[in-house]
Scaffold this active site. Structure first.
Site, mmCIF file in Angstrom:
data_model
loop_
_atom_site.group_PDB
_atom_site.id
_atom_site.type_symbol
_atom_site.label_atom_id
_atom_site.label_comp_id
_atom_site.label_asym_id
_atom_site.label_seq_id
_atom_site.Cartn_x
_atom_site.Cartn_y
_atom_site.Cartn_z
ATOM 1 N N HIS A 4 -2.963 3.319 -4.632
ATOM 2 C CA HIS A 4 -2.323 2.841 -3.398
ATOM 3 C C HIS A 4 -0.909 2.315 -3.663
ATOM 4 O O HIS A 4 -0.494 1.313 -3.079
ATOM 5 C CB HIS A 4 -3.180 1.759 -2.739
ATOM 6 C CG HIS A 4 -4.428 2.280 -2.092
ATOM 7 N ND1 HIS A 4 -4.425 2.913 -0.872
ATOM 8 C CD2 HIS A 4 -5.722 2.289 -2.519
ATOM 9 C CE1 HIS A 4 -5.667 3.278 -0.568
ATOM 10 N NE2 HIS A 4 -6.470 2.922 -1.553
ATOM 11 N N ASP A 28 0.863 -1.182 0.000
ATOM 12 C CA ASP A 28 0.000 0.000 0.000
ATOM 13 C C ASP A 28 0.899 1.232 0.000
ATOM 14 O O ASP A 28 2.123 1.121 -0.107
ATOM 15 C CB ASP A 28 -0.955 0.000 1.197
ATOM 16 C CG ASP A 28 -2.322 0.573 0.829
ATOM 17 O OD1 ASP A 28 -2.391 1.774 0.501
ATOM 18 O OD2 ASP A 28 -3.299 -0.178 0.866
ATOM 19 N N GLU A 54 -9.978 3.063 -4.950
ATOM 20 C CA GLU A 54 -9.642 4.424 -4.523
ATOM 21 C C GLU A 54 -8.504 5.020 -5.362
ATOM 22 O O GLU A 54 -7.484 5.448 -4.846
ATOM 23 C CB GLU A 54 -9.274 4.429 -3.031
ATOM 24 C CG GLU A 54 -10.424 3.985 -2.149
ATOM 25 C CD GLU A 54 -10.086 3.974 -0.666
ATOM 26 O OE1 GLU A 54 -11.003 4.164 0.150
ATOM 27 O OE2 GLU A 54 -8.895 3.768 -0.326
#
Length: 755
Positions: A278, A185, A338
């Site tokens: 990410h 991440d 995201e």
């Protein structure tokens, strides 16, 4: 002589038997499909002979050994006359079904698969007492869902190989069979990729003094006097310049060891390397992977990978090629959630890719990347899994969608309509980061298939729970968040909910006691017997209700955080002045519960109001088209509708942007101190005679708040405000002397007949 030998043989045989009546049946989690108690029990011998008809199932003996009390050794033997025999039963399902038979003379486990053997041993572990006795019983059991998953984020904070393996053991004990390993991440890269060594040489380490998550964890450790918020020393090192760094990673040999260990427990490992978003740590190591050549943050999320650059695609595929060699399971997780797309809008290479591929926009660029990676996965015999954002811009029907955004049910509907298999992990129920006093009950009430048509339910592979670790820096803190909600999700995934919560809560408490004996951390169930805000006229009696025996409660009356040296609660006591009481429960092993705060204030009985005109039962409720973050502003929004309600809840037909204002009177039967509560998502506020009694305001998930009011007999003005922008939930009522939350009693709520 012959008679003597027969007698000795009989005595040897009975050495492993119990002649007494069967002990009470242990509290099993998850509940088995069918359980029939028998007579007596089987006493485990010092050496338990273990016979397995299928040699491929022999690795289960190691799990069996770890599941039995100390002093009992497992020895593999041949033949069905062993004290513990395992046989294949063709009639049982192949996703975990088993039959377990315990008699005075031994144990027989039938299974349809290796997963069934592990599930049966897990049940046996719960049946076995600390004295080595197993009650006689016949159990037939099978799982509701084939996919029963748990995700651990090791990127935000790192967990060692041994800690991961310990959690795998707990997964098997509670019949989870899919381990989703979130390996990378923005905050850390945790897996060795040999063709890109900088990913772990640099990307696995960071300066904790400049990292927001680490700084906040240090603040929480000091604020709550809780060492579980501290970074473990084993994950700290100094670089060549003497700078302290935090982190860690798994070598490829570590990965192989964990995967093999999981396989011995019937658990499949699903790796995730999150792309194209990410990816901040990857970009920091190899800046050419981004559109700008920099690792930076956008408006909401981090710099994504540059999808217009062929070298970026080579990187992605190169990483996953090494992953495929390490993880044999068919399912591999791409992430793809995201993604900050603004860089793509300004990137010439990304715009060229959009034009060349005939894509409409940046959403379709992400969809193109997902399909490109899925083709690559498929070429290597793998099936792609992604978070539900992979539905944006179009999706292949062969990808698996992990639905998490519970506020966007349409993404689940779109996935099902597109023919995709889905895994359910809605943030509302399956995320383990945040929790409060009602979290366990909320999770246990989750029904995964609610609202899905029968044909759509067939596309649900199963249920998945996730632990994100932004503020979970240690293994002890992870366990605090995982347990006991893990038990609820275990039961939901294995056999479904539907049972009453209180019996389940009692089963949970017995398991927590065992956890405490074994030295595992968990969230101690909440103390009861007080409100967030308490009123008294002359003095207040503090009488706590404990969730289970064996807890020690420490408290302070000056608002400071209690620790193991603070005053000990020995029984009910009286407060004669106003104070801020703070309490903390400690288990027998010394595990600390959350600090709870109760404010005690002096207040005279509020006089009842004389109300002119006729009154009718119920309250008036006014619905406003409100989208905000505070109850105070609700009635400034446009009016949507008016109602009369018999209880405080969201009226039928009210949805979308909700701002509700309930008004009327509360008819109090006698003088006294009354305890009120609200349980709401989002905010709610209760006022009695104009005073705020319950303050549960603000935008938040489901939270309970409570407060008291000193009231004289008669009518008292009542106002309750509530808001939510996604449908939400609202409960409000009184707390009785036993701590039971109840709606306002029939006839207590009044409004003007002409209102």
């Amino acid at each position: 002589m012959k008679r003597l030998l027969l007698l000795l043989a009989a005595l040897c045989c009975l050495a492993g038997c119990c002649d007494t009546s069967a002990p009470a049946m242990p509290d099993l989690i998850p509940r088995p499909s069918s359980l029939r108690p028998g007579s007596g029990c089987f006493r485990l011998p010092a050496t338990l002979g273990f016979s397995c008809a299928d040699s491929t199932w022999l690795p289960a003996a190691e799990f069996l050994q770890r599941s039995l009390p100390d002093g009992v050794a497992v020895e593999s033997v041949c033949g069905e006359k062993a004290p513990f025999t395992v046989v294949r039963a063709e009639g049982l399902d192949t996703i975990g079904g088993y039959r377990l038979s315990v008699t005075r003379r031994g144990i027989r486990l039938e299974a349809g698969s290796y997963g069934g053997v592990i599930a049966g041993i897990a049940t046996l572990r719960q049946l076995t007492g600390s004295d080595g006795t197993v009650p006689a019983v016949e159990i037939e059991d099978a799982p509701r869902f084939a996919w029963r998953g748990f995700m651990l984020d090791v990127a935000r904070h790192f967990f060692t190989k041994e800690e991961v393996m310990a959690l795998l053991d707990r997964m098997a004990q509670y019949k989870f069979n899919k381990f989703h390993w979130h390996l990378t991440d923005d905050q850390g890269w945790r897996i060795e990729i040999k063709r890109y060594p900088a990913l772990t040489e640099q990307g696995a380490w960071r300066d904790p003094s400049t990292h927001n998550h680490d700084i906040r964890c240090g603040e929480l450790a000091e604020e709550w006097r809780d060492a579980s918020y501290l970074l473990p020393e084993k994950n700290l090192r100094r670089d060549a310049d003497g700078r302290l760094l935090y982190g860690g990673y798994y070598t490829q040999e570590d990965i192989r060891e964990v995967v093999a260990y999981a396989a011995s427990l019937g658990i499949d490992v699903i790796p995730e390397v999150d792309m194209p978003g990410h990816s901040l740590r990857a970009v920091a190591c190899y800046p050419g992977l981004s559109c700008t050549g920099r690792a930076e943050w956008g408006e909401a999320f981090s710099t994504p990978l540059c999808l217009g650059n062929d070298a970026t695609l080579d990187f992605c595929k190169g990483v996953y090629e090494e992953l495929f060699e390490l993880f044999p399971y068919a399912y591999v997780h791409l992430g793809a959630d995201e993604v900050e797309k603004r860089n793509w809008e300004r990137c010439p290479k990304c715009q060229q890719r959009i034009a060349r591929e005939g894509l409409a926009d940046e959403k379709e660029l992400q969809s193109w990347f997902v399909r490109e990676m899925e083709r690559f996965f498929n070429e290597h015999g793998r099936c792609l899994v992604g978070w539900d954002e992979i539905t944006d811009g179009g999706l292949s029907p062969t990808a698996v969608v992990q639905w998490w955004r519970s506020w966007l049910p349409q993404t689940l509907d779109e996935s099902v309509a597109n023919g995709n298999s889905v895994v359910l992990s809605p943030v509302e129920f399956a995320y383990l980061s945040e929790q409060n006093s009602r979290s366990l009950a909320k999770v246990y009430g989750y029904e995964p298939l609610a609202g899905l048509a029968d044909e759509a339910a067939g596309q649900v592979l199963g249920v998945h729970t996730n632990l994100w670790t932004e503020f979970v820096p240690s293994f002890e803190r992870a366990c605090f968040h995982i347990f006991p909600r893990f038990f609820a999700l275990s039961e939901i995934a294995w056999c479904g909910g539907g049972a009453e919560f209180e019996p389940f809560r009692r089963r949970v408490n017995s398991h927590l006691k065992r956890f405490d004996e074994e030295g595992w951390n968990f969230r101690v169930p909440d103390l009861d017997g007080f409100c967030d805000r308490n009123e008294f006229v002359d003095s207040a009696r503090v009488e706590l209700r404990m969730p289970f025996e064996g807890l020690t409660v420490r408290y302070t009356t000056d608002g400071s955080v209690p620790d193991s040296a603070s005053m000990r609660y020995e029984g009910p006591f009286t407060l004669h002045g106003e104070c801020t009481l703070r309490l903390r429960a400690f288990t027998a092993a010394g595990n600390a519960g959350e600090v709870v705060t109760a404010r005690y204030v002096r207040h005279p009985l509020r006089e009842a109001e004389e109300v002119a005109g006729p009154l009718a039962d119920g309250l008036t409720a006014v619905w406003y088209d409100y989208r905000g973050r505070s109850c105070a502003e609700i009635d400034a929004a446009p009016l949507k509708g008016r109602y009369v309600v018999e209880e405080v809840r969201i009226p039928d037909g009210v949805s979308g942007n909700i701002g509700l204002l309930f008004e009327g009177w509360l008819d109090i039967p006698e003088d006294g101190i009354y305890s009120f509560y609200t349980y709401s998502d989002d905010g709610s506020v209760v006022r009695v005679d104009g005073d705020v009694v319950v303050d549960n305001d603000g935008a938040h998930s489901r939270v309970e708040r409570s407060g008291q009011a000193a009231l004289s007999k008669g009518l008292h003005r009542l106002e309750i405000r509530y808001f939510d922008s996604n449908g939400g939930i609202l409960e409000a009522g009184l707390i009785d002397s036993a701590g039971v939350r109840r709606p306002f009693a029939e006839g207590m709520l009044k409004h003007r007949r002409d209102a």
